[in-house]
Design a protein around this motif. Structure first.
Motif, PDB file in Angstrom:
ATOM      1  N   SER A 110       0.128  -2.036   5.804  1.00 57.58           N
ATOM      2  CA  SER A 110       1.064  -2.383   6.877  1.00 57.58           C
ATOM      3  C   SER A 110       2.415  -1.744   6.619  1.00 57.58           C
ATOM      4  O   SER A 110       2.773  -1.468   5.470  1.00 57.58           O
ATOM      5  N   ASP A 111       3.189  -1.560   7.686  1.00 54.06           N
ATOM      6  CA  ASP A 111       4.577  -1.117   7.554  1.00 54.06           C
ATOM      7  C   ASP A 111       5.526  -2.305   7.509  1.00 54.06           C
ATOM      8  O   ASP A 111       6.715  -2.131   7.281  1.00 54.06           O
ATOM      9  N   ASP A 112       5.015  -3.501   7.727  1.00 53.81           N
ATOM     10  CA  ASP A 112       5.830  -4.715   7.755  1.00 53.81           C
ATOM     11  C   ASP A 112       5.833  -5.369   6.372  1.00 53.81           C
ATOM     12  O   ASP A 112       4.792  -5.818   5.896  1.00 53.81           O
ATOM     13  N   PRO A 113       6.993  -5.433   5.703  1.00 55.51           N
ATOM     14  CA  PRO A 113       7.059  -6.031   4.369  1.00 55.51           C
ATOM     15  C   PRO A 113       6.528  -7.465   4.325  1.00 55.51           C
ATOM     16  O   PRO A 113       5.932  -7.881   3.322  1.00 55.51           O
ATOM     17  N   ASP A 114       6.716  -8.241   5.390  1.00 57.21           N
ATOM     18  CA  ASP A 114       6.216  -9.616   5.409  1.00 57.21           C
ATOM     19  C   ASP A 114       4.689  -9.655   5.393  1.00 57.21           C
ATOM     20  O   ASP A 114       4.088 -10.517   4.750  1.00 57.21           O
ATOM     21  N   GLU A 115       4.060  -8.718   6.090  1.00 59.25           N
ATOM     22  CA  GLU A 115       2.593  -8.653   6.088  1.00 59.25           C
ATOM     23  C   GLU A 115       2.067  -8.235   4.714  1.00 59.25           C
ATOM     24  O   GLU A 115       1.046  -8.741   4.254  1.00 59.25           O
ATOM     25  N   VAL A 116       2.770  -7.322   4.049  1.00 61.31           N
ATOM     26  CA  VAL A 116       2.362  -6.902   2.710  1.00 61.31           C
ATOM     27  C   VAL A 116       2.518  -8.074   1.738  1.00 61.31           C
ATOM     28  O   VAL A 116       1.649  -8.312   0.891  1.00 61.31           O
ATOM     29  N   ALA A 117       3.599  -8.837   1.878  1.00 68.09           N
ATOM     30  CA  ALA A 117       3.799 -10.013   1.022  1.00 68.09           C
ATOM     31  C   ALA A 117       2.704 -11.051   1.269  1.00 68.09           C
ATOM     32  O   ALA A 117       2.178 -11.644   0.318  1.00 68.09           O
ATOM     33  N   ALA A 118       2.329 -11.254   2.519  1.00 69.56           N
ATOM     34  CA  ALA A 118       1.249 -12.198   2.842  1.00 69.56           C
ATOM     35  C   ALA A 118      -0.069 -11.731   2.231  1.00 69.56           C
ATOM     36  O   ALA A 118      -0.862 -12.539   1.744  1.00 69.56           O
TER      37      ALA A 118
END
Length: 154
Positions: A110-118
């Protein structure tokens, strides 16, 4: 022809890993695994559950996954963020086995840091103790911003 001696299996690690998996808390890799004079940590890479089981049977206390292997086993391209589902599915299966697990997540899928953290949280809950992540090709949201403290020193 002389046969090379195989590394000695570390059974105590496997026993500790099984006990740790039974607890609800995520496991941390033992520090001693990295500090064994004359015995470097070898982290073989599994493509699927069968190859991971074969590596564990050889006595490896820690095993990694490879994004190329997961992609090839699924018939998908590597590095295109196409294998998130397969990677998580494999991590869930391997996370229950008696070894420490590190997972290659390409660039986080993902390009979304929140999705990578999840994703990292999801993998930790599956029993993963390490994540290999490549930041190549990330958008401006990933670039490190200069801190105010850094600016004040100029």
């Amino acid at each position: 022809m002389t046969r090379r001696a195989r590394p000695e299996p570390i059974r105590s690690t496997q026993a500790r890993s099984r006990a740790a998996r039974q607890s609800a808390a995520p496991r941390a890799p033992p520090r001693w695994l990295h500090h064994r004079p004359g015995r470097p940590l070898l982290l073989p890479n599994a493509w699927d559950h069968a190859s991971a089981a074969a590596l564990a049977a050889e006595g490896h206390p820690a095993i990694g996954t490879t994004s190329l292997g997961v992609a090839a086993a699924a018939g998908l391209p590597d590095g295109a963020a196409a294998t998130r589902t397969e990677t998580v599915r494999l991590a869930r299966r391997l996370g229950r086995d008696g070894f420490l697990l590190s997972v290659d997540v390409e660039s986080g899928f993902s390009d979304d840091p929140d999705e990578v953290a999840a994703l990292a949280v999801e993998l930790a809950r599956a029993g993963v103790v390490g994540i290999n992540w490549r930041a190549a090709g990330r958008t401006a949201r990933w670039r490190r911003r200069p801190s105010t403290r850094r600016r004040s020193r100029r």
